[in-house]
Design a protein around this motif. Structure first.
Motif, mmCIF file in Angstrom:
data_model
loop_
_atom_site.group_PDB
_atom_site.id
_atom_site.type_symbol
_atom_site.label_atom_id
_atom_site.label_comp_id
_atom_site.label_asym_id
_atom_site.label_seq_id
_atom_site.Cartn_x
_atom_site.Cartn_y
_atom_site.Cartn_z
ATOM 1 N N ASP A 195 0.850 -1.280 -0.070
ATOM 2 C CA ASP A 195 0.038 0.113 -0.076
ATOM 3 C C ASP A 195 0.683 1.381 0.011
ATOM 4 N N CYS A 196 0.682 2.361 -0.592
ATOM 5 C CA CYS A 196 1.129 3.607 -0.446
ATOM 6 C C CYS A 196 0.760 4.078 0.906
ATOM 7 N N PRO A 197 1.593 4.809 1.570
ATOM 8 C CA PRO A 197 1.660 5.315 2.850
ATOM 9 C C PRO A 197 0.207 6.297 2.919
ATOM 10 N N HIS A 198 -0.341 6.239 4.192
ATOM 11 C CA HIS A 198 -1.370 7.126 4.103
ATOM 12 C C HIS A 198 -1.063 8.534 3.916
ATOM 13 N N ASP A 199 0.120 8.832 4.254
ATOM 14 C CA ASP A 199 0.483 10.400 4.218
ATOM 15 C C ASP A 199 1.183 10.600 2.799
ATOM 16 N N GLY A 200 1.363 9.691 1.994
ATOM 17 C CA GLY A 200 1.900 9.709 0.743
ATOM 18 C C GLY A 200 3.428 9.939 0.830
ATOM 19 N N SER A 201 4.088 9.526 1.906
ATOM 20 C CA SER A 201 5.400 9.770 2.293
ATOM 21 C C SER A 201 6.258 8.760 1.378
ATOM 22 N N ILE A 202 7.225 9.457 0.674
ATOM 23 C CA ILE A 202 8.097 8.692 -0.163
ATOM 24 C C ILE A 202 9.181 7.777 0.709
ATOM 25 N N ARG A 203 9.655 8.287 1.783
ATOM 26 C CA ARG A 203 10.630 7.817 2.584
ATOM 27 C C ARG A 203 9.832 6.368 3.098
ATOM 28 N N GLY A 204 8.776 6.580 3.517
ATOM 29 C CA GLY A 204 7.692 5.515 4.236
ATOM 30 C C GLY A 204 7.564 4.366 3.249
ATOM 31 N N LEU A 205 7.251 4.643 1.728
ATOM 32 C CA LEU A 205 7.242 3.734 0.810
ATOM 33 C C LEU A 205 8.446 3.079 0.528
ATOM 34 N N CYS A 206 9.687 3.862 0.643
ATOM 35 C CA CYS A 206 10.899 3.043 0.328
ATOM 36 C C CYS A 206 11.303 2.105 1.502
ATOM 37 N N LEU A 207 11.163 2.481 2.663
ATOM 38 C CA LEU A 207 11.329 1.764 3.752
ATOM 39 C C LEU A 207 10.575 0.570 3.929
ATOM 40 N N ASN A 208 9.176 0.591 3.376
ATOM 41 C CA ASN A 208 8.384 -0.381 3.516
ATOM 42 C C ASN A 208 8.641 -1.511 2.622
ATOM 43 N N PHE A 209 9.173 -0.859 1.374
ATOM 44 C CA PHE A 209 9.631 -1.900 0.276
ATOM 45 C C PHE A 209 11.003 -2.778 0.732
ATOM 46 N N LEU A 249 5.700 -4.668 -9.523
ATOM 47 C CA LEU A 249 5.498 -3.747 -8.286
ATOM 48 C C LEU A 249 4.104 -3.120 -8.399
ATOM 49 N N VAL A 250 3.346 -3.693 -7.546
ATOM 50 C CA VAL A 250 2.169 -3.215 -7.353
ATOM 51 C C VAL A 250 1.810 -2.338 -6.176
ATOM 52 N N ILE A 251 1.454 -1.077 -6.329
ATOM 53 C CA ILE A 251 1.219 -0.012 -5.536
ATOM 54 C C ILE A 251 -0.334 0.216 -5.192
ATOM 55 N N ASP A 252 -0.617 -0.244 -4.129
ATOM 56 C CA ASP A 252 -2.419 -0.091 -3.936
ATOM 57 C C ASP A 252 -2.387 1.158 -3.190
ATOM 58 N N GLU A 253 -3.902 1.517 -3.025
ATOM 59 C CA GLU A 253 -4.366 3.033 -2.425
ATOM 60 C C GLU A 253 -3.569 4.053 -2.926
ATOM 61 N N ILE A 254 -3.508 4.416 -4.198
ATOM 62 C CA ILE A 254 -2.387 5.271 -4.785
ATOM 63 C C ILE A 254 -2.927 6.620 -4.448
ATOM 64 N N GLN A 255 -4.487 6.650 -4.111
ATOM 65 C CA GLN A 255 -4.971 8.063 -3.959
ATOM 66 C C GLN A 255 -4.506 8.636 -2.815
ATOM 67 N N ASN A 256 -3.708 7.867 -1.896
ATOM 68 C CA ASN A 256 -3.239 8.499 -0.625
ATOM 69 C C ASN A 256 -2.118 9.572 -1.104
ATOM 70 N N GLN A 267 6.857 13.571 -7.275
ATOM 71 C CA GLN A 267 8.124 13.073 -7.056
ATOM 72 C C GLN A 267 8.093 11.588 -7.177
ATOM 73 N N MET A 268 6.980 11.118 -6.434
ATOM 74 C CA MET A 268 6.835 9.551 -6.469
ATOM 75 C C MET A 268 6.624 8.780 -7.603
ATOM 76 N N LEU A 269 5.526 9.604 -8.442
ATOM 77 C CA LEU A 269 5.082 9.152 -9.681
ATOM 78 C C LEU A 269 6.199 9.096 -10.672
ATOM 79 N N ASN A 270 7.295 10.422 -10.605
ATOM 80 C CA ASN A 270 8.216 10.442 -11.399
ATOM 81 C C ASN A 270 9.278 9.252 -11.181
ATOM 82 N N PHE A 271 9.137 8.885 -9.785
ATOM 83 C CA PHE A 271 10.356 7.674 -9.435
ATOM 84 C C PHE A 271 9.661 6.441 -10.161
#
Length: 563
Positions: A195-209, A249-256, A267-271
């Motif tokens: 899932d995409c982090p609730h706050d749209g955090s790039i750092r959170g997404l990377c660490l979760n990955f 790679l599947v990222i769910d809840e992208i509306q976050n 920035q995240m979408l560009n990544f």
């Protein structure tokens, strides 16, 4: 494919990501020339036809006709199986499976680990290209497959359907030797859904990955990099994806991403675009209509040539597929009598759910629960409407928006439905049912209401202690009403006696008048060894006077006096 043991747990913070099967590689002919001589492709399951996909996706709850004879409290649990186990494949599921199948395989075409220095180049080039912001393409061979977006209203089954399809593939494949040659990359992560982090955090997404990769293949990316910044974590994420041959790679809840501050969403979408362009990793983004503005911007350029096509899942129309879904659902009835699916039921189910499968399934369950709870023999259209009216109050504006058919109104549906999950209703109805069941058990066992029981017992205790009957009854009822929710925390008898004495105007009025002048009025037992008090306390435990006195040690066993 042989099963191997799962990796041990790691001492890291927990978060949710979807898990699948861990297997040892068995290579097979993929039957297509461009897929041959690539161990990543030959270790995948065969390319299935639609009939095979239908059989593998379909899921049926346990059901036996004889279960309708079970007690109600057991049948309530049987109904729960529908939510957990019912899945009936439809045409959109077959299309999605085909897209995932092509996407994974096309992504692996340009990433063959047998290419000279593959592991070294994957590790070095992925990192450096992301750091440099270079999107000119991965040096080995950039595939055309970029990924796609799956967008739709909440409750239509996007996430659950996608997960079922992904789980048809092993999540991790362990490679040892391929045609006698050692594999430079022993672990192949076929898919990763998070899932995409609730706050749209790039750092959170990377660490979760990185956490997910660590838990799947035993690496230590998280511990080594937990203090790094987002700019440092992004290339490490790309590097891990390349080294471990991530297929999709599947990222769910992208509306976050809409909650992200500043330009983090872009920035995240560009990544994600860079992942596609540098290492050829297909990316699938899943979300509600709320995600459309972001997806129609940055990510559109990356997926325009994917060939898979984005998928938009609207609510079902009232057509053959809707009928097919209900036909499969209608079998699972645990009420006393089963009713056949007719046009009236089809119409009312559609009207109350607006073609949203999740709502329809939960409505069918809630209706059965109410029928069982109210001892109604079978479900009816009226009962379905009654349940929908009572239970779907908060999501009714969303359903009305769908009935309107207006695009702007419908696009607001994601916000309404996301904030009020249908599962919240399940939890609430289950809690209410448990409360009702327990109260019914108490009433059945005691024979009358708990309040009346307390009033009756207190009143009798006060009268037995010498309090006037009318005063005793009033005091018992009043003190019970005041302390009903804390009966086990206070000395209710003491409180009742205090109130009764306050209500008494004098010593003569609060005591039961003696029947003759020679008899003294009863006095209130206050000493702990007073036999009257022991007998009275025993009554509260449903003990006879004899048993109460025996338990207190006042009645001896005859055996003690023998010999």
């Amino acid at each position: 494919m042989k099963m191997v043991m799962m990796m041990s747990e790691f001492d890291v913070p927990l978060f949710h990501f979807s898990r699948g099967e861990f297997v040892e590689a068995e290579y097979r002919d993929p039957l297509l020339e461009d897929y041959r001589n690539n161990p990543l492709l030959e270790a995948l399951p065969p390319i299935w036809d639609d009939k095979t996909v239908v059989r593998r996706l379909a899921s049926k709850p346990i059901f036996h006709e004889s279960e309708r004879e079970l007690p109600v409290h057991l049948r309530l649990h049987c109904v729960q199986r529908i939510s957990r186990d019912f899945f009936r494949p439809l045409s959109r599921h077959l299309e999605l499976q085909q897209s995932i199948s092509r996407l994974i395989r096309d992504g692996y075409v340009g990433r063959n680990p047998l290419t000279p220095n593959y592991a070294f180049r994957a590790r070095r080039d992925a990192y450096e290209l992301i750091m440099q912001g270079n999107t000119n393409g991965y040096p080995v061979n950039t595939p055309t497959s970029a990924g796609f977006a799956l967008v739709g209203i909440s409750g239509i089954g996007k996430s659950s359907s996608l997960l079922r399809i992904l789980q048809m593939y092993p999540q991790v494949i362990l490679h040892r030797k391929y045609k006698g040659q050692d594999m430079p990359a022993p672990y192949q992560i076929v898919w990763l859904k998070m899932d995409c982090p609730h706050d749209g955090s790039i750092r959170g997404l990377c660490l979760n990955f990185l956490l997910a990769v660590d838990s799947l293949v035993g690496t230590k990316y998280y511990k080594k990099n937990v203090t790094k910044s987002p700019d440092e974590l992004l290339p490490l994420m790309a590097q891990a994806a390349a080294v471990h041959c991530l297929g999709v790679l599947v990222i769910d809840e992208i509306q976050n991403l809409q909650e992200a501050k500043d330009d983090r969403a872009a920035q995240m979408l560009n990544f994600f675009v860079q992942l596609v362009n540098t290492i050829g990793l297909p990316v699938v983004l899943v979300g509600t209509y709320k995600a459309l503005p972001a997806l129609n911007g940055e990510f559109r350029n990356a997926r325009r040539n994917s060939g898979q096509g984005d998928a938009t899942w609207h609510h079902f129309k009232k057509d053959e597929e809707w009928d097919w879904l209900l036909q499969g659902l209608w079998k699972y009835q645990w009420t006393d009598k089963k009713v056949e699916l007719d046009q009236e039921f089809i119409d009312v189910m559609y009207d109350e759910s607006q073609g949203i499968s999740d709502i329809a399934i939960k409505l069918f369950m809630l209706t059965q629960w109410r029928a069982l709870d109210k001892e109604i023999e079978h479900i009816t259209p009226e009962l379905i409407r009654s349940v929908a009216r009572d239970r779907f109050t908060l999501i009714r504006p969303a359903l009305e928006a769908l009935r309107s058919g207006k695009k702007k109104q419908i696009q607001k549906f994601a916000d309404i439905y996301d904030s009020v999950s249908i599962d919240d209703y399940l939890e609430r109805i289950e809690a209410e049912q448990r409360q009702a069941e327990r109260l019914e058990v108490i009433r059945s066992e005691l024979g009358y209401d708990v309040t009346e029981q307390t009033v009756s017992e207190l009143s009798a205790w006060l009268i037995d202690a010498g309090i006037n009957q009318d005063i005793a009854s009033d005091a018992a009822r009043e003190v019970t009403k005041i302390h009903l929710h804390e009966l086990d925390k206070i000395d209710i008898h003491k409180e009742a006696l205090r109130l009764a004495l306050q209500k008494s105007s004098g010593p003569k009025s609060n005591l039961t008048q003696p029947r003759s002048s020679t008899k003294k009025p009863k006095t209130m037992p206050t000493e702990p060894n007073d036999l009257r008090l022991i007998v009275t306390q025993g009554k509260k435990k449903k003990m006879t006077a004899y048993d109460s006195l025996k338990a207190a040690g006042y009645i001896k066993s005859p055996v003690e006096f023998l010999g």
